[in-house]
Design a protein around this motif. Structure first.
Motif, PDB file in Angstrom:
ATOM      1  N   UNK A 135       0.806  -1.215   0.000  1.00 21.27           N
ATOM      2  CA  UNK A 135       0.000   0.000   0.000  1.00 21.27           C
ATOM      3  C   UNK A 135       0.842   1.270   0.000  1.00 21.27           C
ATOM      4  N   UNK A 136       2.159   1.137  -0.091  1.00 18.73           N
ATOM      5  CA  UNK A 136       3.016   2.300   0.158  1.00 18.73           C
ATOM      6  C   UNK A 136       2.815   3.445  -0.839  1.00 18.73           C
ATOM      7  N   UNK A 137       2.611   3.141  -2.101  1.00 20.74           N
ATOM      8  CA  UNK A 137       2.482   4.214  -3.093  1.00 20.74           C
ATOM      9  C   UNK A 137       1.250   5.080  -2.833  1.00 20.74           C
ATOM     10  N   UNK A 138       0.207   4.487  -2.257  1.00 25.15           N
ATOM     11  CA  UNK A 138      -1.003   5.242  -1.944  1.00 25.15           C
ATOM     12  C   UNK A 138      -0.971   5.814  -0.538  1.00 25.15           C
ATOM     13  N   UNK A 139      -0.255   5.126   0.334  1.00 24.80           N
ATOM     14  CA  UNK A 139      -0.234   5.527   1.737  1.00 24.80           C
ATOM     15  C   UNK A 139       1.213   5.507   2.227  1.00 24.80           C
ATOM     16  N   UNK A 140       1.904   6.606   1.989  1.00 26.09           N
ATOM     17  CA  UNK A 140       3.346   6.645   2.260  1.00 26.09           C
ATOM     18  C   UNK A 140       3.615   6.917   3.748  1.00 26.09           C
ATOM     19  N   UNK A 141       3.608   5.842   4.518  1.00 25.56           N
ATOM     20  CA  UNK A 141       3.856   5.931   5.956  1.00 25.56           C
ATOM     21  C   UNK A 141       4.980   4.976   6.328  1.00 25.56           C
ATOM     22  N   UNK A 142       5.942   5.487   7.078  1.00 26.23           N
ATOM     23  CA  UNK A 142       7.072   4.681   7.538  1.00 26.23           C
ATOM     24  C   UNK A 142       7.206   4.832   9.037  1.00 26.23           C
ATOM     25  N   UNK A 143       7.426   3.730   9.709  1.00 20.39           N
ATOM     26  CA  UNK A 143       7.707   3.764  11.147  1.00 20.39           C
ATOM     27  C   UNK A 143       9.212   3.639  11.350  1.00 20.39           C
ATOM     28  N   UNK A 144       9.762   4.552  12.124  1.00 24.11           N
ATOM     29  CA  UNK A 144      11.212   4.612  12.315  1.00 24.11           C
ATOM     30  C   UNK A 144      11.587   4.409  13.767  1.00 24.11           C
ATOM     31  N   UNK A 145      12.632   3.629  13.954  1.00 22.11           N
ATOM     32  CA  UNK A 145      13.296   3.519  15.253  1.00 22.11           C
ATOM     33  C   UNK A 145      14.775   3.784  15.007  1.00 22.11           C
ATOM     34  N   UNK A 160       6.710  10.095   8.450  1.00 18.48           N
ATOM     35  CA  UNK A 160       7.600   9.260   9.257  1.00 18.48           C
ATOM     36  C   UNK A 160       7.079   9.291  10.685  1.00 18.48           C
ATOM     37  N   UNK A 161       6.741   8.124  11.201  1.00 22.09           N
ATOM     38  CA  UNK A 161       6.212   8.026  12.560  1.00 22.09           C
ATOM     39  C   UNK A 161       7.269   7.474  13.507  1.00 22.09           C
ATOM     40  N   UNK A 162       7.377   8.099  14.687  1.00 13.54           N
ATOM     41  CA  UNK A 162       8.267   7.615  15.738  1.00 13.54           C
ATOM     42  C   UNK A 162       7.490   7.579  17.047  1.00 13.54           C
ATOM     43  N   UNK A 163       8.109   7.058  18.079  1.00 11.15           N
ATOM     44  CA  UNK A 163       7.449   7.003  19.383  1.00 11.15           C
ATOM     45  C   UNK A 163       7.218   8.381  19.980  1.00 11.15           C
ATOM     46  N   UNK A 164       7.984   9.375  19.521  1.00  7.27           N
ATOM     47  CA  UNK A 164       7.920  10.697  20.145  1.00  7.27           C
ATOM     48  C   UNK A 164       7.234  11.755  19.289  1.00  7.27           C
ATOM     49  N   UNK A 165       6.954  11.422  18.041  1.00  5.23           N
ATOM     50  CA  UNK A 165       6.311  12.389  17.165  1.00  5.23           C
ATOM     51  C   UNK A 165       6.384  11.935  15.717  1.00  5.23           C
ATOM     52  N   UNK A 166       5.829  12.759  14.843  1.00  8.12           N
ATOM     53  CA  UNK A 166       5.803  12.426  13.416  1.00  8.12           C
ATOM     54  C   UNK A 166       6.308  13.583  12.579  1.00  8.12           C
ATOM     55  N   UNK A 167       6.777  13.245  11.382  1.00 11.87           N
ATOM     56  CA  UNK A 167       7.270  14.236  10.426  1.00 11.87           C
ATOM     57  C   UNK A 167       6.539  14.004   9.117  1.00 11.87           C
ATOM     58  N   UNK A 168       5.934  15.053   8.562  1.00 10.35           N
ATOM     59  CA  UNK A 168       5.152  14.924   7.337  1.00 10.35           C
ATOM     60  C   UNK A 168       5.694  15.860   6.261  1.00 10.35           C
TER      61      UNK A 168
END
Length: 304
Positions: A135-145, A160-168
């Motif tokens: 689903x990445x091309x339609x829903x570009x979401x990545x979880x980062x550690x 980009x989602x992290x435990x402390x916040x997100x970057x869009x």
């Protein structure tokens, strides 16, 4: 016994011979059997409707069969529901797990990953990303550690989602550091929106923020066109010694023991990733901290 039963049957059917009948009627048993017959005659004979009885039996058989079928249906439905639940679970796992891609790095390792939308991610040491490849091309979401440098291809919203916040972002280059209790974002090109808790801000190229001790986003400096770690060097500006030591351990397979060391002290400077002795000197010498190897993998710190 069989002869007696047969005799009584013939008597009841009035089939005895004249001699048998006279002899029987003179016997003591005859009076007893006569009393039995009189008693039976006084009892009202039940009316028996063969057709009604047959229909009743059919109805009973039908209800019994229906009851059995219902039980089977209930059992079958229970089994089907269970099977369906398992099937849905497996489908869910396939959709949400089996299509997830996980990329990770080890100590002192970094690598660049190409994403389905042609964006690229360079992972720093001991970092990982997770995303849904289907689903990445339609829903570009990545979880980062950990930490990663992103070069995002233009297109739909990229998060980009992290435990402390997100970057869009929509299309830009930026670095996200989410190691341990750290949350630092540096924008090198374009714009990025940073959200952490109730605090949010938009960064342009050359700007950066970090989550401070009060859980607020404060400004940090951004130098160059890419993070220094991409080129094998870590740089710090007023960073806690605790985080600096953690960074050293990410690039070198060592354990640093810190008894009696104030880990809240702030460090500004840098160290290289390919020379352990040089890196230790760069960090601890300016802070008047002595380091000693107890073996090739353990370093003990002490104050001068």
């Amino acid at each position: 016994m069989d002869q007696k039963d047969n005799f009584l049957g013939r008597w009841l059917d009035n089939k005895l011979t004249a001699e048998e009948k006279i002899s029987f009627e003179r016997s003591k048993e005859f009076l007893a059997y006569q009393d039995i017959l009189k008693t039976l005659d006084n009892i009202k004979k039940p009316e028996f409707d063969v057709e009604a009885a047959y229909k009743k039996q059919l109805l009973y058989n039908k209800e019994a069969k229906k009851s059995i079928q219902q039980k089977k249906v209930i059992q079958l439905k229970t089994w089907l529901y269970s099977a369906a639940a398992v099937a849905l679970l497996l489908i869910g796992l396939k959709v949400f797990i089996f299509t997830d891609v996980i990329e990770a790095t080890q100590i002192a390792e970094s690598k660049t990953i190409s994403l389905p939308d042609t964006s690229t991610v360079t992972l720093n040491a001991l970092s990982s990303i997770t995303y849904n490849s289907k689903a990445f091309k339609k829903n570009r979401i990545i979880k980062l550690q950990g930490e990663a440098f992103f070069k995002v291809a233009k297109g739909s919203q990229f998060t980009v989602e992290t435990d402390k916040g997100s970057v869009t972002v929509l299309g830009t280059q930026f670095d996200v550091n989410s190691y341990d209790d750290t949350f630092i974002i540096r924008c090198f090109e374009g714009k990025v929106k940073v959200v952490s808790g109730i605090d949010s801000t938009t960064l342009i190229a050359g700007k950066g923020v970090r989550l401070d001790d009060t859980n607020k986003l404060s400004t940090v400096a951004v130098n160059g066109s890419t993070p220094l770690w991409i080129n094998g060097k870590s740089n710090f500006s007023k960073e806690s010694l605790k985080n600096v030591i953690a960074e050293l351990q990410r690039y070198y397979e060592i354990e640093i023991k810190t008894e009696n060391i104030d880990l809240t002290r702030l460090y500004s400077g840098s160290f290289v990733h390919d020379d352990l002795e040089n890196a230790l000197l760069s960090v601890f010498d300016p802070m008047d901290i002595i380091y000693n190897f107890t073996n090739s993998k353990v370093v003990v710190l002490s104050n001068q």
